[in-house]
Motif scaffolding. Structure first.
Motif, short mmCIF file in Angstrom:
data_model
loop_
_atom_site.label_atom_id
_atom_site.label_comp_id
_atom_site.label_asym_id
_atom_site.label_seq_id
_atom_site.Cartn_x
_atom_site.Cartn_y
_atom_site.Cartn_z
N ILE A 56 70.20 15.44 76.45
CA ILE A 56 71.48 14.72 76.46
C ILE A 56 72.49 15.43 75.56
O ILE A 56 73.65 15.60 75.93
CB ILE A 56 71.28 13.26 76.01
CG1 ILE A 56 70.38 12.53 77.01
CG2 ILE A 56 72.62 12.54 75.87
CD1 ILE A 56 69.98 11.15 76.59
N VAL A 57 72.03 15.87 74.42
CA VAL A 57 72.93 16.58 73.50
C VAL A 57 73.38 17.89 74.12
O VAL A 57 74.57 18.24 74.07
CB VAL A 57 72.22 16.83 72.14
CG1 VAL A 57 73.05 17.75 71.26
CG2 VAL A 57 71.95 15.51 71.44
N GLU A 58 72.46 18.61 74.73
CA GLU A 58 72.81 19.90 75.34
C GLU A 58 73.82 19.71 76.47
O GLU A 58 74.80 20.45 76.56
CB GLU A 58 71.54 20.58 75.88
CG GLU A 58 70.52 20.90 74.81
CD GLU A 58 71.04 21.86 73.74
OE1 GLU A 58 71.78 22.80 74.09
OE2 GLU A 58 70.71 21.65 72.56
N GLU A 59 73.62 18.72 77.33
CA GLU A 59 74.55 18.48 78.43
C GLU A 59 75.90 18.00 77.91
O GLU A 59 76.95 18.39 78.44
CB GLU A 59 73.98 17.45 79.41
CG GLU A 59 72.91 18.02 80.30
CD GLU A 59 72.50 17.06 81.39
OE1 GLU A 59 73.30 16.17 81.76
OE2 GLU A 59 71.37 17.21 81.88
N THR A 60 75.88 17.17 76.87
CA THR A 60 77.14 16.70 76.30
C THR A 60 77.96 17.86 75.75
O THR A 60 79.17 17.92 75.95
CB THR A 60 76.87 15.66 75.19
OG1 THR A 60 76.11 14.58 75.75
CG2 THR A 60 78.16 15.13 74.61
N GLU A 65 82.76 21.35 76.62
CA GLU A 65 83.40 22.65 76.77
C GLU A 65 84.29 22.67 78.01
O GLU A 65 85.28 23.38 78.06
CB GLU A 65 82.35 23.76 76.88
CG GLU A 65 81.62 24.03 75.59
CD GLU A 65 80.52 25.07 75.74
OE1 GLU A 65 80.41 25.67 76.83
OE2 GLU A 65 79.79 25.29 74.78
N MET A 66 83.93 21.88 79.02
CA MET A 66 84.67 21.87 80.28
C MET A 66 85.81 20.86 80.32
O MET A 66 86.83 21.10 80.94
CB MET A 66 83.71 21.57 81.45
CG MET A 66 82.69 22.64 81.68
SD MET A 66 81.69 22.29 83.12
CE MET A 66 80.42 21.26 82.40
N ALA A 67 85.62 19.68 79.69
CA ALA A 67 86.62 18.62 79.81
C ALA A 67 86.59 17.72 78.59
O ALA A 67 85.68 17.76 77.77
CB ALA A 67 86.32 17.79 81.05
N TYR A 77 76.37 8.29 70.62
CA TYR A 77 75.02 8.85 70.71
C TYR A 77 74.91 10.12 69.86
O TYR A 77 73.95 10.30 69.12
CB TYR A 77 74.66 9.17 72.16
CG TYR A 77 73.29 9.77 72.31
CD1 TYR A 77 72.16 8.96 72.29
CD2 TYR A 77 73.11 11.14 72.46
CE1 TYR A 77 70.89 9.51 72.40
CE2 TYR A 77 71.85 11.69 72.58
CZ TYR A 77 70.75 10.87 72.56
OH TYR A 77 69.50 11.40 72.67
N MET A 78 75.92 10.96 69.95
CA MET A 78 75.89 12.21 69.18
C MET A 78 75.89 11.93 67.68
O MET A 78 75.19 12.60 66.93
CB MET A 78 77.10 13.09 69.55
CG MET A 78 77.09 13.56 70.99
SD MET A 78 75.79 14.73 71.35
CE MET A 78 76.54 16.22 70.72
#
Length: 93
Positions: A56-60, A65-67, A77-78
């Motif tokens: 989840i952290v990696e995808e976040t 970076e994209m939006a 959560y982070m």
């Protein structure tokens, strides 16, 4: 041939009768029945896999970076997970 068919019908009737007797002879109360069902369904073992990276952290991080995020769902959560994360020695920030 007819005797064979009649034998099969008799056996089928006997099996049906036995099934009816088994199903109706032993009445269980609801709590006991629920306990038995849960005991049959619950797994005997639980498998847990530990990972070095939280997906989840990696995808976040990738999405950030994209939006830009609209709300703070992932921020909460982070913040909760961040103290558990070790700084990445390969990244210079």
């Amino acid at each position: 041939m007819e005797s064979r068919e009649s034998d099969q019908k008799k056996r089928l009737e006997q099996m049906e009768q036995e099934l009816v007797e088994r199903l109706t002879s032993e009445e269980l109360d609801n709590t006991e029945q629920e306990r038995k069902v849960k005991a049959k369904l619950s797994p005997k073992y639980e498998i847990r896999i530990q990972t070095k990276h939280d997906p989840i952290v990696e995808e976040t991080k990738l999405y950030r970076e994209m939006a830009q995020e609209v709300d703070d769902r992932y921020e909460r959560y982070m913040n909760r997970v961040q103290p558990e994360l070790k700084p990445d020695p390969d990244k210079d920030e």
